[in-house]
Design a protein around this motif. Structure first.
Motif, short mmCIF file in Angstrom:
data_model
loop_
_atom_site.label_atom_id
_atom_site.label_comp_id
_atom_site.label_asym_id
_atom_site.label_seq_id
_atom_site.Cartn_x
_atom_site.Cartn_y
_atom_site.Cartn_z
N TYR A 2 0.03 -5.52 11.91
CA TYR A 2 0.21 -5.20 10.36
C TYR A 2 -0.68 -3.90 10.23
N LYS A 22 -3.31 -0.02 7.04
CA LYS A 22 -2.26 -0.39 7.56
C LYS A 22 -1.20 0.35 8.31
N THR A 61 -1.95 -9.64 10.26
CA THR A 61 -1.91 -10.04 8.98
C THR A 61 -2.70 -9.24 8.01
N LYS A 62 -2.54 -9.17 6.56
CA LYS A 62 -3.28 -8.57 5.60
C LYS A 62 -4.59 -9.28 5.51
N ASN A 66 -8.31 -7.95 6.08
CA ASN A 66 -9.33 -7.82 5.43
C ASN A 66 -10.67 -8.62 5.90
N ASP A 92 -10.30 -6.46 0.65
CA ASP A 92 -9.43 -5.92 -0.15
C ASP A 92 -9.61 -5.20 -1.42
#
Length: 105
Positions: A2, A22, A61-62, A66, A92
């Motif tokens: 990601y 990203k 993954t996001k 984070n 975030d």
């Protein structure tokens, strides 16, 4: 993958910045050094040629991205350290200028 957590280094004064990015299909991530307010001013002052970026961790993954940015900023105590440009704990986004005077901003 990601995205990734990175450290940008100023080769003039040794100061660093920890951030996240990203991956994008256009490849803009390759040239990206960070968007922190103080880092951006330093890049203007010292010039792009005096900065480099090192990817320190890739994330799937996001949420993981984070979490890991927060981890690395804490690991280096980057917000409190005079050796870093970071002014926020990461993750975030968020208000990165709260508590600063107009001159500091």
């Amino acid at each position: 993958m990601y995205g990734f957590v990175y450290i940008t280094t100023n080769h003039v004064n040794g100061k660093q910045y920890i951030g996240q990015r990203k991956y994008d299909k256009q490849g803009k991530w390759k040239e990206y050094l960070g968007s922190g307010i103080i880092l951006s001013r330093a890049i203007e002052k010292y010039g792009l040629k005096n900065f480099s970026k090192e990817i320190i961790e890739e994330c799937k993954t996001k949420k993981i991205l984070n979490d890991r940015e927060i981890y690395w900023i804490n690991y280096y105590n980057a917000v409190e350290s005079d050796n870093f440009y970071n002014i926020a704990s990461g993750g975030d986004g968020g208000n990165t200028i709260a508590g600063y005077t107009d001159d500091q901003r």
